[in-house]
Motif scaffolding. Structure first.
Motif, PDB file in Angstrom:
ATOM      1  N   ALA A 228      -7.915  -2.234 -43.483  1.00  0.00           N
ATOM      2  CA  ALA A 228      -7.826  -3.096 -44.665  1.00  0.00           C
ATOM      3  C   ALA A 228      -6.463  -3.781 -44.705  1.00  0.00           C
ATOM      4  O   ALA A 228      -5.441  -3.167 -44.406  1.00  0.00           O
ATOM      5  CB  ALA A 228      -8.053  -2.276 -45.923  1.00  0.00           C
ATOM      6  N   PRO A 229      -6.419  -5.067 -45.076  1.00  0.00           N
ATOM      7  CA  PRO A 229      -5.125  -5.772 -45.105  1.00  0.00           C
ATOM      8  C   PRO A 229      -4.230  -5.250 -46.220  1.00  0.00           C
ATOM      9  O   PRO A 229      -4.673  -5.031 -47.350  1.00  0.00           O
ATOM     10  CB  PRO A 229      -5.519  -7.238 -45.351  1.00  0.00           C
ATOM     11  CG  PRO A 229      -6.853  -7.154 -46.026  1.00  0.00           C
ATOM     12  CD  PRO A 229      -7.534  -5.938 -45.468  1.00  0.00           C
ATOM     13  N   ALA A 230      -2.998  -5.024 -45.883  1.00  0.00           N
ATOM     14  CA  ALA A 230      -2.016  -4.655 -46.900  1.00  0.00           C
ATOM     15  C   ALA A 230      -1.587  -5.926 -47.650  1.00  0.00           C
ATOM     16  O   ALA A 230      -2.013  -7.028 -47.322  1.00  0.00           O
ATOM     17  CB  ALA A 230      -0.811  -3.987 -46.248  1.00  0.00           C
ATOM     18  N   THR A 231      -0.746  -5.764 -48.646  1.00  0.00           N
ATOM     19  CA  THR A 231      -0.297  -6.914 -49.442  1.00  0.00           C
ATOM     20  C   THR A 231       0.452  -7.893 -48.538  1.00  0.00           C
ATOM     21  O   THR A 231       1.496  -7.566 -47.980  1.00  0.00           O
ATOM     22  CB  THR A 231       0.616  -6.451 -50.582  1.00  0.00           C
ATOM     23  OG1 THR A 231      -0.062  -5.489 -51.372  1.00  0.00           O
ATOM     24  CG2 THR A 231       1.024  -7.637 -51.452  1.00  0.00           C
ATOM     25  N   GLY A 232      -0.121  -9.080 -48.398  1.00  0.00           N
ATOM     26  CA  GLY A 232       0.508 -10.094 -47.553  1.00  0.00           C
ATOM     27  C   GLY A 232       0.356  -9.837 -46.075  1.00  0.00           C
ATOM     28  O   GLY A 232       0.961 -10.537 -45.272  1.00  0.00           O
ATOM     29  N   GLY A 233      -0.425  -8.818 -45.704  1.00  0.00           N
ATOM     30  CA  GLY A 233      -0.578  -8.481 -44.299  1.00  0.00           C
ATOM     31  C   GLY A 233      -1.892  -8.989 -43.716  1.00  0.00           C
ATOM     32  O   GLY A 233      -2.643  -9.719 -44.345  1.00  0.00           O
ATOM     33  N   VAL A 234      -2.158  -8.574 -42.498  1.00  0.00           N
ATOM     34  CA  VAL A 234      -3.356  -8.975 -41.765  1.00  0.00           C
ATOM     35  C   VAL A 234      -4.229  -7.747 -41.551  1.00  0.00           C
ATOM     36  O   VAL A 234      -3.743  -6.691 -41.128  1.00  0.00           O
ATOM     37  CB  VAL A 234      -2.991  -9.609 -40.404  1.00  0.00           C
ATOM     38  CG1 VAL A 234      -4.255  -9.957 -39.617  1.00  0.00           C
ATOM     39  CG2 VAL A 234      -2.141 -10.851 -40.604  1.00  0.00           C
ATOM     40  N   GLY A 235      -5.492  -7.874 -41.877  1.00  0.00           N
ATOM     41  CA  GLY A 235      -6.422  -6.773 -41.667  1.00  0.00           C
ATOM     42  C   GLY A 235      -7.139  -6.877 -40.326  1.00  0.00           C
ATOM     43  O   GLY A 235      -7.026  -7.871 -39.603  1.00  0.00           O
TER      44      GLY A 235
END
Length: 279
Positions: free
Chosen positions: A172-179
């Motif tokens: 799952a993508p984190a805040t502002g990240g890439v999933g």
């Protein structure tokens, strides 16, 4: 003076009915090649007929092949995930059409398998004695049963486990990240499941091969048992080649094969001639 006595060839013993039947079927090499060609044509023709039948219903066969994936998605993500981007994709213009052809070829081979087995038996039967034909018949029945068992294990057990394991690798993508999201290609999925079904079905023929080699006097039961550790190593090598590169599917094939190996070895051992007791 030594008399010259003409040499007389010993009189050959009379042939048994089985030997007479085999002698009657002897033919020049060219006739055997012609018969082999005819048997191959029957086999290829049956595969072609099965292919056209399955190509007409490829969507039904594909839906059947997709069931393990569908069940894996439901088990991991729930039924709603199937409508929110968890479908399989294709990325090349002809990829979907080529997949249809692969599905039809797979179905055609499965439909033609009884005819292929029958043609193989008809080719070798003239060279067998009657008792060998009787011994061969049970294995004509045993072979498809074991094939179906292996195919069923691949379809109902191994493929769902592999797909569930794969789906659980999403991140799952984190805040502002890439999933990381699974987006499977239909061609790769069909290639995997058909390879597993055919591979498991073929590998489950191991006891049949063992017993036939034992009946032919090539490998006895004691030899199979004494070389079990080498067989286990070979089984894991075969499992690594046939299955996807993950431990779960490799053990799913290797463990049943080891069990089948020892079942075949004990069957051969039971059929070995008993040693003569010393007087």
């Amino acid at each position: 003076m030594t008399d010259l006595i003409p040499h007389k060839d010993p009189v050959d013993p009379p042939l048994t009915p089985d030997e007479e039947a085999i002698e009657a079927t002897r033919a020049p090499l060219m006739e055997h090649l012609v018969e082999l060609r005819d048997r191959l044509l029957w086999s290829v023709g049956s595969i072609a007929i099965g292919f056209f039948i399955c190509f007409a219903i490829w969507h039904i066969l594909l839906a059947w092949l997709l069931l393990p994936y569908e069940n894996a998605v439901i088990a991991v993500k729930g039924a709603a995930a199937l409508k929110s981007g968890m479908g399989l994709i294709y990325t090349a213009p002809l990829e979907a059409f080529i997949t249809q052809i692969k599905v039809a070829m797979f179905g055609g081979f499965c439909l033609a398998f009884p005819m292929i087995s029958f043609q193989l038996y008809r080719f070798v039967a003239p060279g067998l004695y009657s008792h060998e034909k009787r011994a061969f018949t049970p294995f004509l029945i045993m072979a498809p049963v074991l094939f179906i068992m292996g195919a069923a294990m691949a379809y109902f057990v191994v493929m769902p486990m592999v797909m569930q394991f794969s789906l659980r690798q999403e991140l799952a993508p984190a805040t502002g990240g890439v999933g990381v999201v699974y987006q499977g290609k239909i061609s790769e999925y069909v290639g995997m499941i058909t390879t597993l079904i055919l591979g498991f079905g073929a590998c489950f023929q191991l006891p049949v091969v063992q017993v036939l080699l034992g009946r032919a006097g090539i490998v006895d039961g004691q030899t199979w048992l004494e070389n079990g550790r080498y067989a286990i190593f070979g089984i894991f090598v075969v499992a690594a080649v046939v299955t996807p590169p993950d431990v779960i599917s490799q053990f799913s094939l290797a463990v049943p094969l080891i069990i089948l190996y020892y079942i075949g070895a004990f069957l051969v051992k039971m059929g070995d001639p008993k040693d003569a007791t010393p007087s």
